[in-house]
Scaffold this active site. Structure first.
Site, PDB file in Angstrom:
ATOM      1  CB  SER A  54      -3.789   1.261  -1.004  1.00  0.00           C
ATOM      2  OG  SER A  54      -2.817   1.865  -0.152  1.00  0.00           O
TER       3      SER A  54
ATOM      4  CE  LYS B 143       6.046   4.406   0.121  1.00  0.00           C
ATOM      5  NZ  LYS B 143       4.627   4.288   0.492  1.00  0.00           N
TER       6      LYS B 143
ATOM      7  N   GLY C 200       0.829  -1.196   0.000  1.00  0.00           N
ATOM      8  CA  GLY C 200       0.000   0.000   0.000  1.00  0.00           C
ATOM      9  C   GLY C 200       0.861   1.243   0.000  1.00  0.00           C
ATOM     10  CB  THR C 201       2.390   3.352  -1.669  1.00  0.00           C
ATOM     11  OG1 THR C 201       3.155   4.550  -1.631  1.00  0.00           O
ATOM     12  CG2 THR C 201       1.992   3.052  -3.095  1.00  0.00           C
ATOM     13  CB  THR C 202      -0.710   7.800  -1.070  1.00  0.00           C
ATOM     14  OG1 THR C 202      -1.687   7.016  -0.388  1.00  0.00           O
ATOM     15  CG2 THR C 202      -1.404   8.945  -1.787  1.00  0.00           C
TER      16      THR C 202
END
Length: 376
Positions: A270, A113, A80-82
């Site tokens: 996510s 990231k 999960g990440t944004t």
């Protein structure tokens, strides 16, 4: 070492024949079928479907290695990440959180990231951390080689197409990479053309100075010279407009199955639905740099607030024709408390307005009562 013992990796390592493959003359990333067949099974660029060829050389993902191909993981690797990127009149903004998670475990709260490729291009990564780091290094190498060979930088769209072609052979495997390329295109060509325009202006100035000479004046006033000058001006305008179409901010998305997309606003991870809600509401092409930075920061903050797999900090990059600039990393926990303080202030202001309104209504009722008693 513990992972090697669990997988039994060293037991199968001795059974693999040594690799005698040498890189081809061009040093290119893409190899022929014969080179794939004789390639070392540990070459990370060899597609697993073609790596086990006629010579029977086993692959890491082939049935010959059951410990690596059919071994079941103890739990599902949920990521999960944004991450997000968008264009505006002042360049490109790239933003991402810093939480690296695996299922319900927060592996690293300060992961990076957003990775710079060169001075005018960054990539935001989501998916498997190891895969993203590997392919980011491969892309950096290939783009540097392209720049050395052709003496110019590869465009953002070209970089996205190159990465898509490199990832396509791994479609259907466990490679998990989702990359957003945010950069600025074509500034070198524009500067070169503007330099040529300046030199042309100097030549034209010299021609005007020579027009005082009668012999040169007759040559300059001929119909052919006027036609050539008008043609050159029209060519300069067309060339400048063509260069302008290929210059400016660019955002592209590439997935591990080879998918390639282009757009003005791209968010991956996510937490992307929550980020899209903020971006769709506040994005404008005419935004200033401060407004764009605030919008990206707000989008990541809202996503981390509602998405458990995103959080901790926010990284912001601003890419323009002059290069990239990184903003200091900000802790989203402090932003959360600032948001709470703002909410408390808003509640207090609303309470004060309500009390004033009630006092005004009571004063009006008192006036009405007095007026009624005065009539009687």
């Amino acid at each position: 070492m513990a992972l090697q013992d669990v997988c039994g990796f060293m037991d199968y390592l001795d059974e693999i024949p040594p690799c005698h493959h040498l890189p081809n003359e061009t040093g290119s990333l893409f190899k022929t079928t014969s080179e794939f067949e004789t390639d070392c099974p540990f070459h990370f660029l060899s597609p697993p479907q073609q790596n086990s060829g006629k010579h029977g050389v086993p692959s890491l993902l082939s049935p010959t290695f059951p410990c690596l191909s059919t071994h079941q993981r103890p739990f599902q690797l949920s990521h999960g990440t944004t991450t997000l990127g968008f264009t505006f009149q002042g360049g490109v903004i790239a933003a991402a959180d810093t939480r690296a998670s695996c299922k319900g475990l927060i592996c690293c709260p300060i992961s990076q990231k957003i990775m710079p490729i060169h001075s005018h291009l960054v990539v935001t990564t989501s998916g498997s951390g190891a895969d993203c780091m590997l392919w980011e290094r491969i892309l950096t190498r290939e783009m540097r080689l392209y720049q050395l060979r052709h003496r110019r930088r590869l465009t953002v769209n070209g970089a996205a197409k190159l990465l898509s072609m490199m990832l396509h052979p791994f479609k259907g495997t466990e490679v998990c990479v989702a990359v957003t390329l945010c950069g600025w295109d074509g500034e070198d060509a524009k500067i070169t053309f503007q330099t040529g325009m300046k030199m042309g202006a100097k030549v034209e100035k010299t021609m005007k100075q020579d027009s005082h000479d009668p012999i040169k004046n007759n040559a300059l006033s001929s119909p052919n010279s006027e036609m050539m000058s008008s043609t050159n001006k029209q060519y300069d305008q067309n060339t400048l407009s063509a260069i302008g179409e290929h210059c400016g901010p660019r955002v592209c998305y590439v997935c591990s199955d080879g998918l390639q997309l282009r757009g003005e606003i791209i968010s991956v991870g996510s937490g992307s639905p929550y980020a899209y809600a903020v971006l769709d509401d506040g994005w404008r092409w005419e935004m200033t740099v401060d407004e764009a930075m605030g919008l990206a920061r707000e989008a990541v903050f809202r996503a981390t607030h509602w998405d458990a797999y995103s959080g901790n900090n926010v990284d912001l990059f601003h890419i323009t024709a002059l290069g990239l600039r990184r903003r200091d990393r900000e802790d989203l926990k402090e932003e959360y408390y600032r948001e709470k303080e703002r909410a408390k202030k808003m509640i207090k202001e609303r309470e004060k307005e309500r009390q004033k309104k009630e006092k005004a209504e009571l004063a009006e009722e008192a006036k009405d009562i007095k007026s009624v008693h005065g009539e009687y």
